[in-house]
Structures are given as C-alpha cells and as structure tokens.
Design a protein around this motif. Structure first.
Motif, PDB file in Angstrom:
ATOM      1  N   HIS A  83      32.908  37.358  27.391  1.00 19.37           N
ATOM      2  CA  HIS A  83      33.506  36.296  28.197  1.00 19.37           C
ATOM      3  C   HIS A  83      35.010  36.347  27.971  1.00 19.37           C
ATOM      4  O   HIS A  83      35.470  36.258  26.828  1.00 19.37           O
ATOM      5  CB  HIS A  83      32.970  34.926  27.782  1.00 19.37           C
ATOM      6  N   TYR A 116      39.480  33.303  40.437  1.00 19.19           N
ATOM      7  CA  TYR A 116      38.982  34.596  39.969  1.00 19.19           C
ATOM      8  C   TYR A 116      39.517  35.797  40.730  1.00 19.19           C
ATOM      9  O   TYR A 116      39.754  36.851  40.139  1.00 19.19           O
ATOM     10  CB  TYR A 116      37.452  34.602  39.984  1.00 19.19           C
ATOM     11  N   ILE A 134      33.191  38.821  31.809  1.00 15.97           N
ATOM     12  CA  ILE A 134      33.042  37.678  32.705  1.00 15.97           C
ATOM     13  C   ILE A 134      34.123  36.641  32.459  1.00 15.97           C
ATOM     14  O   ILE A 134      34.320  36.183  31.332  1.00 15.97           O
ATOM     15  CB  ILE A 134      31.656  37.011  32.506  1.00 15.97           C
ATOM     16  N   THR A 167      30.542  42.651  38.835  1.00 12.05           N
ATOM     17  CA  THR A 167      29.485  42.013  38.062  1.00 12.05           C
ATOM     18  C   THR A 167      29.747  40.519  38.156  1.00 12.05           C
ATOM     19  O   THR A 167      30.816  40.097  38.597  1.00 12.05           O
ATOM     20  CB  THR A 167      29.477  42.487  36.597  1.00 12.05           C
ATOM     21  N   PHE A 168      28.773  39.704  37.771  1.00  6.47           N
ATOM     22  CA  PHE A 168      29.017  38.270  37.731  1.00  6.47           C
ATOM     23  C   PHE A 168      27.960  37.592  36.870  1.00  6.47           C
ATOM     24  O   PHE A 168      26.958  38.189  36.503  1.00  6.47           O
ATOM     25  CB  PHE A 168      29.077  37.652  39.136  1.00  6.47           C
ATOM     26  N   MET A 169      28.213  36.345  36.557  1.00  3.02           N
ATOM     27  CA  MET A 169      27.292  35.538  35.767  1.00  3.02           C
ATOM     28  C   MET A 169      26.926  34.292  36.551  1.00  3.02           C
ATOM     29  O   MET A 169      27.757  33.728  37.268  1.00  3.02           O
ATOM     30  CB  MET A 169      27.933  35.155  34.426  1.00  3.02           C
ATOM     31  N   GLU A 228      35.501  32.860  32.802  1.00  3.00           N
ATOM     32  CA  GLU A 228      35.010  31.480  32.932  1.00  3.00           C
ATOM     33  C   GLU A 228      36.198  30.512  32.920  1.00  3.00           C
ATOM     34  O   GLU A 228      36.137  29.436  32.323  1.00  3.00           O
ATOM     35  CB  GLU A 228      34.105  31.111  31.771  1.00  3.00           C
ATOM     36  N   CYS A 269      33.018  37.324  37.142  1.00  8.84           N
ATOM     37  CA  CYS A 269      33.274  35.925  36.830  1.00  8.84           C
ATOM     38  C   CYS A 269      31.989  35.125  36.974  1.00  8.84           C
ATOM     39  O   CYS A 269      30.966  35.615  37.440  1.00  8.84           O
ATOM     40  CB  CYS A 269      34.327  35.371  37.792  1.00  8.84           C
ATOM     41  N   HIS A 270      32.087  33.879  36.566  1.00  6.54           N
ATOM     42  CA  HIS A 270      30.982  32.955  36.817  1.00  6.54           C
ATOM     43  C   HIS A 270      31.000  32.549  38.292  1.00  6.54           C
ATOM     44  O   HIS A 270      32.062  32.273  38.855  1.00  6.54           O
ATOM     45  CB  HIS A 270      31.126  31.712  35.942  1.00  6.54           C
TER      46      HIS A 270
END
Length: 294
Positions: free
Chosen positions: A219, A274, A262, A33-35, A264, A9-10
């Motif tokens: 996304h 999330y 990801i 993972t993430f942004m 958002e 996720c963000h």
C-alpha cells in the motif's frame, strides 16, 4: 518507465455496475491493478456473487490486458480475529473471513488483505496466538487457494502487527504458512517507527525477519505524521512526511516490480486523485503544487 510495474489504487464497487464498474474506474485512472471490497467495509451485508457482474468485469480486464490474479481484495474493518475475550465477535470474524475468501476466489483474485486485529487490553502475545488459531480454522474450512496478506499496522490503540517481528510470529504459529503473506503499507510502517526513507534497509530487514517471498502487496500512502507517531493518517503523494521521492523508490525498486502496489490516498474535494498520482509515480516526476491545482 518499466512497463512491468504493477500500480493501481483502491476503487469502489456499487450499484448498478458493481465489479464491471470497478474495472472501468481503475482503467480510467491508468491502473493495471486495483484493490476493492466485496461489499461495504463497515458492515457484513454482502450482495450475492451472481449479481455483481463478475464475468462482464473479467471480459473488460482481458481487453485491457489486466491480470485478474493481480487484483487485491481487502477484508472489512468490522472484524477482530485476534480477540478471544469477545467469543461472539471472534467466531463471527472467523466465519466472515471464510466467506470473504470464497468471494475473493469467485472474482478470480488470489490475495485478501487483512488487518490483524487488536488485543483490546489482554496483551499482544495472547492476541497473536488467538489470530494464528483463527487463521488455522479459516484455512481448514474455506476451500480455496486464496492467500491472506497480513497488513503492517501503524500501532494506534492496541493493534497487533506493528512490527515485522510480530507478523513473523503470527505466520510462524500457523500450520498454513504457505497461505500467509504480508501487505506492506508505507504510511503504517512510517507511523510504526521504521525509517521508511531507507528503502533498501526496510526491504533488507523485512527479508531477514519475514522473507521477501512473503511480501504479496504494497500500500503506497504518504503520511500526515512523523515517524513513530502511531497515528495512521494517510496523505496524498508528495504532501506528507514521507514525500514523493521515497514513495517513488518503492514503485520502481527492482525487488518490488512484480508486486501489486495500491494507492489509498485521500480524495481531494470529493474527487479521486489516483489518475494524477499514478501518472506522476510511473514517470517518476513530481508536478509542483499538483494538489492545489487539481
């Protein structure tokens, strides 16, 4: 559940823990993972790299078994590298993207997501050409191997990149095709007019027009609006026009397993959703009324 699925996720990055704090936040959601943005998305101010606790964050990533090269950086919203009609903005956008690529490289990430910009009235073809020229200048001067993932857009205003064909044109016009890829946003392609529910058809069309080897990140967002609305309004998973079942198909699709995905989606009463959304998507089980009981 396929343990190879990359789902996150963000997350934010701010004082006092910066990147270390981003890593801790992502881990707390069960993400692998993430942004993140390297600074505020609404302005050009950026803290020096040596103040962002990058090495401490990387150490925690190693302990958590998360590959830093699978993390995603998102470029800020204040730039428009597709509009030559404002020379100062066009020049500053190019220079800022160069800076963001170098910052992305410093974190150890390999992908920078970029909104392709808007033509602001002077035409999509001219904007596509302007963006391709800007990208060539950027790649000539950034000195990194970080790739730019051009995000699929919903088509609000005068955005470009609202079809696979437009993004293919951008890539084909660049001399640095090997450093360009795509970020596929489920809300955006729905709002742009694609039948997002027919996942196999979407991926087949993408492969035919652009090539699945260019798909670098997804996304995952539900949409508040019906197909073709050109609105770009994200919704929590299972509460929009796309729905949980379709979003989950993207998560578990064999062609997308190794691609970072990801979320958002909107906060609920000031809280990030999330952890719950990741849990449901990984297990492929929707919890009824989860948002109301969040």
């Amino acid at each position: 559940m396929n343990k190879n699925i990359l789902l996150g996720c963000h997350v934010g990055m701010g004082s006092p823990n910066y990147f270390l704090g981003s890593v801790k936040e992502a881990i707390s959601y069960g993400a692998n993972t993430f942004m993140f943005y390297t600074g505020a998305p609404q302005n050009s101010f950026r803290k020096p790299i040596n103040e962002l606790l990058i090495e401490e964050g990387k150490e925690l990533l190693v302990k958590a078994g998360i590959d830093v090269t699978k993390l995603i950086v998102h470029a800020p919203y204040i730039i428009n590298p597709a509009n030559k009609n404002r020379p100062d903005l066009y020049h500053n956008s190019k220079e800022f993207i160069i800076s963001e690529l170098r910052r992305t490289y410093a974190f150890g990430a390999k992908i920078l997501v970029l909104h392709p910009g808007a033509h602001v009235g002077y035409g999509s073809e001219e904007a596509i050409q302007s963006l391709a020229e800007a990208l060539d200048y950027i790649f000539e001067n950034d000195g990194t191997d970080v790739k730019i993932a051009i995000e699929t857009m919903a088509g609000k205003g005068t955005e470009i990149g609202i079809s696979f064909e437009e993004i293919s044109k951008i890539i084909s016009k660049s001399r640095y095709k090997n450093r360009l890829g795509v970020c596929l946003d489920t809300c955006h392609i729905n709002d742009a007019g694609y039948n997002v529910h027919d996942v196999d058809s979407v991926l087949e069309t993408f492969d035919k027009v652009i090539g699945l080897d260019k798909l670098l990140v997804c996304h995952l967002n539900d949409s508040k609006n019906p197909v073709g609305a050109h609105k770009d309004r994200h919704e929590n998973i299972g509460y929009g026009e796309i729905g949980f079942e379709t979003i989950s198909k993207y998560v578990h699709h064999p062609l997308l397993i190794n691609i970072p995905k990801i979320l958002e989606t909107p906060y609920i009463d000031g809280k990030a959703p999330y952890k719950k959304e990741i849990e449901m998507l990984l297990s492929n089980k929707l919890i009824d009324n989860w948002k109301e009981n969040f």
